[in-house]
Scaffold this motif. Sequence first.
Motif, PDB file in Angstrom:
ATOM      1  N   CYS A  31      -7.359   8.578  11.994  1.00 41.81           N
ATOM      2  CA  CYS A  31      -7.824   7.771  10.871  1.00 41.81           C
ATOM      3  C   CYS A  31      -6.613   7.450   9.987  1.00 41.81           C
ATOM      4  N   TYR A  32      -6.117   6.255  10.125  1.00 38.83           N
ATOM      5  CA  TYR A  32      -4.953   5.820   9.355  1.00 38.83           C
ATOM      6  C   TYR A  32      -5.239   5.958   7.857  1.00 38.83           C
ATOM      7  N   SER A  33      -4.359   6.647   7.162  1.00 37.22           N
ATOM      8  CA  SER A  33      -4.549   6.855   5.731  1.00 37.22           C
ATOM      9  C   SER A  33      -4.030   5.625   4.993  1.00 37.22           C
ATOM     10  N   MET A  34      -4.958   4.770   4.597  1.00 32.80           N
ATOM     11  CA  MET A  34      -4.568   3.419   4.191  1.00 32.80           C
ATOM     12  C   MET A  34      -3.937   3.339   2.816  1.00 32.80           C
ATOM     13  N   LYS A  35      -3.956   4.437   2.048  1.00 29.86           N
ATOM     14  CA  LYS A  35      -3.280   4.329   0.756  1.00 29.86           C
ATOM     15  C   LYS A  35      -1.765   4.158   0.932  1.00 29.86           C
ATOM     16  N   ALA A  36      -1.249   4.547   2.096  1.00 25.89           N
ATOM     17  CA  ALA A  36       0.183   4.362   2.365  1.00 25.89           C
ATOM     18  C   ALA A  36       0.556   2.884   2.385  1.00 25.89           C
ATOM     19  N   ASN A  37      -0.346   2.082   2.954  1.00 26.72           N
ATOM     20  CA  ASN A  37      -0.147   0.626   2.960  1.00 26.72           C
ATOM     21  C   ASN A  37      -1.484   0.001   3.301  1.00 26.72           C
ATOM     22  N   SER A  38      -2.077  -0.668   2.340  1.00 25.28           N
ATOM     23  CA  SER A  38      -3.469  -1.086   2.507  1.00 25.28           C
ATOM     24  C   SER A  38      -3.625  -2.571   2.828  1.00 25.28           C
ATOM     25  N   ASN A  39      -2.566  -3.217   3.273  1.00 21.38           N
ATOM     26  CA  ASN A  39      -2.696  -4.632   3.652  1.00 21.38           C
ATOM     27  C   ASN A  39      -3.717  -4.788   4.786  1.00 21.38           C
ATOM     28  N   LEU A  40      -4.571  -5.800   4.648  1.00 23.52           N
ATOM     29  CA  LEU A  40      -5.641  -6.024   5.631  1.00 23.52           C
ATOM     30  C   LEU A  40      -5.099  -6.167   7.051  1.00 23.52           C
ATOM     31  N   ALA A  41      -3.991  -6.878   7.179  1.00 23.79           N
ATOM     32  CA  ALA A  41      -3.450  -7.136   8.522  1.00 23.79           C
ATOM     33  C   ALA A  41      -3.028  -5.829   9.195  1.00 23.79           C
ATOM     34  N   LEU A  42      -2.448  -4.915   8.414  1.00 23.76           N
ATOM     35  CA  LEU A  42      -2.025  -3.643   9.003  1.00 23.76           C
ATOM     36  C   LEU A  42      -3.232  -2.800   9.398  1.00 23.76           C
ATOM     37  N   ALA A  45      10.576   1.454   3.551  1.00 24.87           N
ATOM     38  CA  ALA A  45       9.744   1.130   2.387  1.00 24.87           C
ATOM     39  C   ALA A  45       8.323   0.724   2.780  1.00 24.87           C
ATOM     40  N   GLY A  46       7.965   0.972   4.033  1.00 28.17           N
ATOM     41  CA  GLY A  46       6.642   0.537   4.510  1.00 28.17           C
ATOM     42  C   GLY A  46       5.486   1.364   3.967  1.00 28.17           C
ATOM     43  N   ALA A  47       5.767   2.618   3.584  1.00 29.82           N
ATOM     44  CA  ALA A  47       4.717   3.498   3.065  1.00 29.82           C
ATOM     45  C   ALA A  47       4.903   3.715   1.569  1.00 29.82           C
ATOM     46  N   TYR A  48       3.810   3.655   0.827  1.00 32.49           N
ATOM     47  CA  TYR A  48       3.836   3.866  -0.621  1.00 32.49           C
ATOM     48  C   TYR A  48       4.830   2.927  -1.297  1.00 32.49           C
ATOM     49  N   GLY A  49       4.983   1.749  -0.736  1.00 31.54           N
ATOM     50  CA  GLY A  49       5.824   0.714  -1.302  1.00 31.54           C
ATOM     51  C   GLY A  49       4.922  -0.287  -1.995  1.00 31.54           C
ATOM     52  N   PHE A  50       4.510  -1.301  -1.243  1.00 32.20           N
ATOM     53  CA  PHE A  50       3.644  -2.301  -1.859  1.00 32.20           C
ATOM     54  C   PHE A  50       2.387  -1.677  -2.462  1.00 32.20           C
ATOM     55  N   SER A  51       1.823  -0.678  -1.777  1.00 32.96           N
ATOM     56  CA  SER A  51       0.539  -0.125  -2.239  1.00 32.96           C
ATOM     57  C   SER A  51       0.657   0.562  -3.593  1.00 32.96           C
ATOM     58  N   MET A  52       1.852   0.933  -4.005  1.00 37.01           N
ATOM     59  CA  MET A  52       2.035   1.529  -5.337  1.00 37.01           C
ATOM     60  C   MET A  52       2.629   0.522  -6.315  1.00 37.01           C
ATOM     61  N   SER A  53       2.725  -0.726  -5.914  1.00 34.08           N
ATOM     62  CA  SER A  53       3.376  -1.702  -6.789  1.00 34.08           C
ATOM     63  C   SER A  53       2.439  -2.142  -7.914  1.00 34.08           C
ATOM     64  N   THR A  54       3.020  -2.592  -8.994  1.00 33.07           N
ATOM     65  CA  THR A  54       2.246  -2.985 -10.173  1.00 33.07           C
ATOM     66  C   THR A  54       2.787  -4.311 -10.713  1.00 33.07           C
ATOM     67  N   ASN A  55       2.154  -4.773 -11.784  1.00 32.25           N
ATOM     68  CA  ASN A  55       2.611  -5.992 -12.445  1.00 32.25           C
ATOM     69  C   ASN A  55       3.416  -5.699 -13.705  1.00 32.25           C
ATOM     70  N   TYR A  56       3.886  -4.472 -13.847  1.00 34.52           N
ATOM     71  CA  TYR A  56       4.604  -4.106 -15.063  1.00 34.52           C
ATOM     72  C   TYR A  56       5.709  -5.119 -15.366  1.00 34.52           C
ATOM     73  N   ASN A  57       5.865  -5.390 -16.640  1.00 38.02           N
ATOM     74  CA  ASN A  57       6.777  -6.439 -17.136  1.00 38.02           C
ATOM     75  C   ASN A  57       6.292  -7.833 -16.741  1.00 38.02           C
ATOM     76  N   ILE A  71       1.433 -12.175   5.317  1.00 39.72           N
ATOM     77  CA  ILE A  71       0.161 -11.442   5.301  1.00 39.72           C
ATOM     78  C   ILE A  71      -0.298 -11.148   3.870  1.00 39.72           C
ATOM     79  N   ARG A  72       0.528 -11.450   2.915  1.00 37.18           N
ATOM     80  CA  ARG A  72       0.080 -11.490   1.512  1.00 37.18           C
ATOM     81  C   ARG A  72       1.030 -12.412   0.772  1.00 37.18           C
ATOM     82  N   LYS A  73       0.477 -13.427   0.168  1.00 42.29           N
ATOM     83  CA  LYS A  73       1.397 -14.354  -0.482  1.00 42.29           C
ATOM     84  C   LYS A  73       1.853 -13.814  -1.828  1.00 42.29           C
ATOM     85  N   ARG A  74       3.004 -14.272  -2.221  1.00 45.25           N
ATOM     86  CA  ARG A  74       3.561 -13.848  -3.491  1.00 45.25           C
ATOM     87  C   ARG A  74       2.610 -14.246  -4.614  1.00 45.25           C
TER      88      ARG A  74
END
Length: 420
Positions: free
Chosen positions: A56-67, A368-380, A398-401
């Motif tokens: 069971c892939y732990s998706m919090k590491a990277n939760s993009n739908l395509a992955l 940077a594939g794990a806990y990279g984008f999935s922990m990203s925020t809009n800060y600033n 797989i996710r537009k800017r």
Amino acid sequence: MHYFEYKGNELHCEGVPIKKIAEKVGTPFYLYSYKTLVRHFNVFNQAFEGIPHLVCYSMKANSNLALIRLFVNLGGGVDVVSGGELYRAVQAGADPQKIVFSGVGKKEDEIEYALKAGILMFNVESSMELQKINEVAGRINKKAPISIRVNPDIDAKTHPYITTGMKQNKFGIDILRAPMAYRLASELPNLKIVGIDCHLGSQLVEVDPFVEALRKLKQLINDLRQQGMEVHYLDLGGGLGITYSDEEPPHPYEYASNILEEIRSFDCTLILEPGRVIVGNAGILVSKVLYIKENEEKRFVIVDAAMNDLVRPSYYGSFHQILPVQEGGREEIVADVVGPVCESADFLAKGRKIPRLNPGELIAIMSAGAYGFSMSTNYNSRPRVAEILVRDEEIYVIRKREEYEDLIRGETIPDFLTHS
Ligand SMILES: *Cc1c(COP(=O)(O)O)cnc(C)c1O
């Protein structure tokens, strides 16, 4: 092993020069290699061949739908930790019968959603949660499949923020109290005990803590079975580490063979919840150098990616290798690689030996594939970056800017403020 490598002097992802992707989508962006993702999942999954098991892939590491979909296509289930993750998993096409739901603070609406979706099991982390799940299941006429997440009090020897299996951590039910929790579960009418679960922490680089936990769980399962309880699934969680710099974690085969040895003759289905080990080294963050600035003491390389895009260095003090996308015999310097965010904690590397970089150059922040984008925020108020998947010669966004409009979605200015 991954598919980010130099061909000539140019860093490539599979068959594509990274520079070409940057020209197309701008910077910064996350970049994932399809071949690497497939390979990592298959190696991990095949390592457990020979016993009944479910990865069971732990998706919090990277939760993009395509992955998620990619791993689902390879036979994977999903480990989710929130209603939002469950929603993503379902949208990605995951089979609910292969979804496990972990987390210390499941809310009533999340429990109801998971029951209606028909997930494989809840990994329950307290007695009060058992009672809550029982109550919700009764209200909607369902029987809730549960495992109890046991806290085995084992030192996983990893960063304190990502160790979860010790007494002082908020996770799981203390192993000495677990039998009591199981007794309670067996008495609650709307629960069905199906298994046992534990998760020691993340980025473990030794196999011993896993084996030690497994032995404790086996002991407990034997006790529970003697009391007539059915424990079909043994969920060992995730946590296998990867190489960021000089760590030497066990290969999935070594990890698996140690586990198989313990469990081969034990009648149960093994569940594993790997995250980082599958996606960590299958992704990088690509950024552009903006400015160089120096004083008597320090040299700063200012780049367009920041802590809001990749928080691991600021949050855990994590090391990520930084490579120039265009290699070339240059002298090495020592510098801090920093982003534009207005925080002194905004750095990607500190006192790092790197080639002398020039403004406009591209760099690759590795692993940077794990806990990279999935922990990203809009800060600033920084729009979140694009995510790109490469397969052979093909590039997929797989996710537009995010755009500026995305930043204010859902916000309103009350009338009284605009009619003054
Ligand atoms: C985070 C987490 C995982 C995955 O951990 P990795 O170190 O990424 O493998 C697995 N199970 C649970 C319950 C988690 O919280």
